[in-house]
Design a protein around this motif. Structure first.
Motif, PDB file in Angstrom:
ATOM      1  N   GLY A  17       0.793  -1.222   0.000  1.00  0.00           N
ATOM      2  CA  GLY A  17       0.000   0.000   0.000  1.00  0.00           C
ATOM      3  C   GLY A  17       0.823   1.268   0.000  1.00  0.00           C
ATOM      4  N   SER A  18       2.129   1.142   0.014  1.00  0.00           N
ATOM      5  CA  SER A  18       2.993   2.316   0.029  1.00  0.00           C
ATOM      6  C   SER A  18       3.257   2.807  -1.395  1.00  0.00           C
ATOM      7  N   ARG A  23       5.335   1.808  -7.046  1.00  0.00           N
ATOM      8  CA  ARG A  23       6.386   1.934  -8.069  1.00  0.00           C
ATOM      9  C   ARG A  23       6.963   0.569  -8.431  1.00  0.00           C
ATOM     10  N   ALA A  24       7.113  -0.274  -7.432  1.00  0.00           N
ATOM     11  CA  ALA A  24       7.597  -1.632  -7.714  1.00  0.00           C
ATOM     12  C   ALA A  24       6.633  -2.355  -8.646  1.00  0.00           C
ATOM     13  N   LEU A  25       5.334  -2.167  -8.417  1.00  0.00           N
ATOM     14  CA  LEU A  25       4.338  -2.807  -9.269  1.00  0.00           C
ATOM     15  C   LEU A  25       4.417  -2.263 -10.699  1.00  0.00           C
ATOM     16  N   GLU A  26       4.662  -0.963 -10.834  1.00  0.00           N
ATOM     17  CA  GLU A  26       4.818  -0.395 -12.180  1.00  0.00           C
ATOM     18  C   GLU A  26       5.967  -1.071 -12.918  1.00  0.00           C
ATOM     19  N   TRP A  27       7.072  -1.289 -12.204  1.00  0.00           N
ATOM     20  CA  TRP A  27       8.221  -1.948 -12.819  1.00  0.00           C
ATOM     21  C   TRP A  27       7.905  -3.397 -13.182  1.00  0.00           C
ATOM     22  N   PHE A  69      -6.132  -4.538  -0.826  1.00  0.00           N
ATOM     23  CA  PHE A  69      -4.934  -5.001  -1.527  1.00  0.00           C
ATOM     24  C   PHE A  69      -5.262  -5.410  -2.962  1.00  0.00           C
ATOM     25  N   ALA A  70      -6.268  -6.247  -3.097  1.00  0.00           N
ATOM     26  CA  ALA A  70      -6.551  -6.810  -4.420  1.00  0.00           C
ATOM     27  C   ALA A  70      -7.126  -5.766  -5.376  1.00  0.00           C
ATOM     28  N   ASP A  71      -8.021  -4.930  -4.866  1.00  0.00           N
ATOM     29  CA  ASP A  71      -8.754  -4.034  -5.758  1.00  0.00           C
ATOM     30  C   ASP A  71      -8.072  -2.682  -5.934  1.00  0.00           C
ATOM     31  N   ARG A  72      -7.494  -2.154  -4.866  1.00  0.00           N
ATOM     32  CA  ARG A  72      -6.976  -0.786  -4.938  1.00  0.00           C
ATOM     33  C   ARG A  72      -5.468  -0.758  -5.131  1.00  0.00           C
ATOM     34  N   TRP A  73      -4.757  -1.467  -4.236  1.00  0.00           N
ATOM     35  CA  TRP A  73      -3.294  -1.426  -4.339  1.00  0.00           C
ATOM     36  C   TRP A  73      -2.805  -2.109  -5.617  1.00  0.00           C
ATOM     37  N   CYS A  74      -3.596  -3.046  -6.124  1.00  0.00           N
ATOM     38  CA  CYS A  74      -3.187  -3.777  -7.330  1.00  0.00           C
ATOM     39  C   CYS A  74      -3.997  -3.347  -8.555  1.00  0.00           C
ATOM     40  N   GLY A 112       9.862  -2.608  -3.369  1.00  0.00           N
ATOM     41  CA  GLY A 112      10.239  -1.231  -3.137  1.00  0.00           C
ATOM     42  C   GLY A 112      11.378  -1.169  -2.129  1.00  0.00           C
ATOM     43  N   GLU A 113      12.162  -0.111  -2.234  1.00  0.00           N
ATOM     44  CA  GLU A 113      13.299  -0.006  -1.317  1.00  0.00           C
ATOM     45  C   GLU A 113      12.821   0.152   0.121  1.00  0.00           C
ATOM     46  N   ARG A 114      11.783   0.947   0.297  1.00  0.00           N
ATOM     47  CA  ARG A 114      11.194   1.112   1.624  1.00  0.00           C
ATOM     48  C   ARG A 114       9.698   0.982   1.481  1.00  0.00           C
TER      49      ARG A 114
END
Lengths: 153, 349
Positions: A17-18, A23-27, A69-74, A112-114
């Protein structure tokens, strides 16, 4: 001798959710598009979670957290249209990511790094703990946008 | 087998608690005040001042005592993090400037209670400290826990030649304690907890390492389980295992977050259930003066107060709970599976 780059069939990406995880998901999506790899988004369920600005207990808000998690973060996975799965597992973030990477025979882990916690440098952030404990290649996405490039289009 | 006694040997941090988890965090200093009120409820208005209560001042655990469980690298890093003003071990586990000192004192409180009980041979111990400890692994803290208070106490006793049974009734599995003694035949670890739930460990087939097979016992119960399933786990699984292990001390990781009012989990225990459990588990000790109860979780302050009162009331024989024990619900199959796993044929529960 030119090294052989193995095919990317499965990418495991840690989601908490961070902004870093987003950004990690974009990559991960950017790498999945040209390769056809499946993206497995993983969320570690801790004792607590944030739903919006509210801190809630996972034990009594499990369904709501999993939906968030499933609907918003992803949500980027749906927009991208890449093959994807979403998995939420109880446990500490690094161990959950490592366990799913193992069970899914991941070719690459993206984190993600953090994230939203685990920022104590001496004790290792989640990304450092993943790096320290896996033989799977790991892509660590820096904490904040820099002057460098974003993910490939 | 011991019976409950009239003496409570207890220690709490009082105003020495400087572990600040921030606004809105459920693991907060107010928990200790709820515990103090629960103890007072159990002993009566003047009970804490009577001869039946021995107050033990907490002391710092030494570096050597902590090192029996935790890596020096971890404790050094934790101390440095606190010295630098704090940070987060994980999303659940904040560290403040006062956290390390408080954690060292919390670990030492248990050792001080044990020292007192060893000298007197009389009474039951109650260690009312925070942060809790049972998730803290040898190499890293997690899940609200920084140093593993009960494990540090168990390791001290084991090094003194004792055989220690740790019973963990917190609703979450005590992965840190399990890790600490996974391959150590001197310490048996038995947990009854909700599963699936954080931290994801504590499955029935987790039974100990090659050096200590069968000394780890897990009874994972589904959401909705009541106190009846905890009692069955103790009577049908832990009692036989304890008899075979023959502990000289029994330590309890007493989380009260399985209470039906607790916000962190989904079990339906009552305060009366915790009193029942305290009595049953005290009976696993070989003699008086060899049971110590350590506070772990429990985040609804009213439920925590009532549950502590029931526990202390049963240990000292001074009071009983107004909340009747709970019955029914799911989990009988899980208890049976644990019984089979630990070598006893299925039969009447």
């Amino acid at each position: 001798m030119t090294p052989t780059v193995p095919a990317l069939r499965c990418l495991v990406v840690g989601i908490d959710g961070s902004d870093d995880a987003a950004r990690a998901l974009e990559w991960a999506i950017a790498l999945a598009r040209p390769t056809g790899a499946r993206v497995v988004a993983v969320h570690a369920l801790g004792l607590l979670a944030r739903l919006g600005d509210t801190r809630v207990a996972t034990g009594t808000h499990r369904d709501a957290i999993t939906r968030e998690f499933a609907d918003r973060w992803c949500a980027a996975l749906d927009r991208a249209g890449v093959p994807a799965d979403r998995i939420a597992v109880d446990g500490p973030p690094a161990e959950v990511v490592l366990a799913v990477a193992h069970s899914e025979s991941a070719d690459l882990v993206v984190v993600g790094e953090r994230g939203v916690g685990g920022t104590a440098a001496e004790l290792g952030s989640t990304s450092r703990r993943v790096l320290a404990a896996t033989t799977v290649p790991v892509l660590v996405v820096p904490a904040a946008p820099t002057t460098g490039p974003g993910p490939p289009p | 087998m011991t019976t409950v006694g009239a003496v409570l040997v207890w220690s709490d941090l009082g105003d020495l608690d400087r572990h600040d988890t921030g606004v809105g965090h459920p693991e907060r200093s107010a928990r200790l005040e709820a515990v103090r009120r629960g103890v007072a409820d159990a002993l009566g208005p003047d009970g804490i001042a009577t001869d039946g209560v021995v107050r033990v001042a907490p002391r710092d655990a030494t570096a050597d005592e902590i090192a029996r469980v935790h890596s020096t690298r971890y404790t050094w890093s934790l101390a440095r993090l606190a010295d630098d003003g704090g940070g987060d071990l994980d999303p659940d586990t904040p560290v403040s400037a006062g956290s390390y000192a408080t954690a060292v004192l919390a670990a030492g409180a248990g050792l001080a209670v044990i020292d007192t009980l060893r000298a007197s041979g009389r009474g039951a111990g109650f260690v009312a400290v925070r942060p809790p400890g049972h998730h803290a692994r040898p190499g890293i803290g997690m899940g609200f826990c920084l140093l593993n208070n009960v494990a540090i106490a168990a390791a001290a006793l084991a090094d003194a030649g004792e055989r220690v049974l740790v019973v963990d009734w917190d609703v979450h599995h005590g992965n840190g304690t399990q890790d600490a003694f996974w391959d150590d035949p001197r310490v048996a670890y038995a947990s009854v907890h909700q599963s699936p739930l954080y931290p994801g460990t504590g499955l029935v087939h987790e039974t100990g390492g090659p050096g200590a097979p069968g000394t780890t016992i897990n009874v994972p119960l589904p959401a909705g389980a009541t106190g009846e399933m905890y009692r069955r786990a103790v009577d049908d699984v832990l009692a036989d295992a304890a008899a075979a292990f023959a502990p000289t001390w029994v330590l309890v990781s007493a989380g009260f977050d399985g209470h039906r009012d607790d916000p962190l989990a989904g079990h339906h225990l009552t305060a009366g259930d915790y009193g029942d459990l305290a009595g049953r588990i005290a009976a696993l000790a070989p003699t008086d003066g060899r049971v110590v109860v350590f506070l772990e979780g429990g985040y609804d302050l009213a439920a925590l107060r009532r549950s502590v009162a029931a526990t202390v009331g049963r240990l000292t024989g001074t009071s009983t709970s107004d909340e009747a024990p709970s019955h029914g619900g799911p989990g009988a199959d899980a208890v049976d599976a644990a019984r089979v796993q630990h070598g006893r044929a299925t039969g009447a529960g």
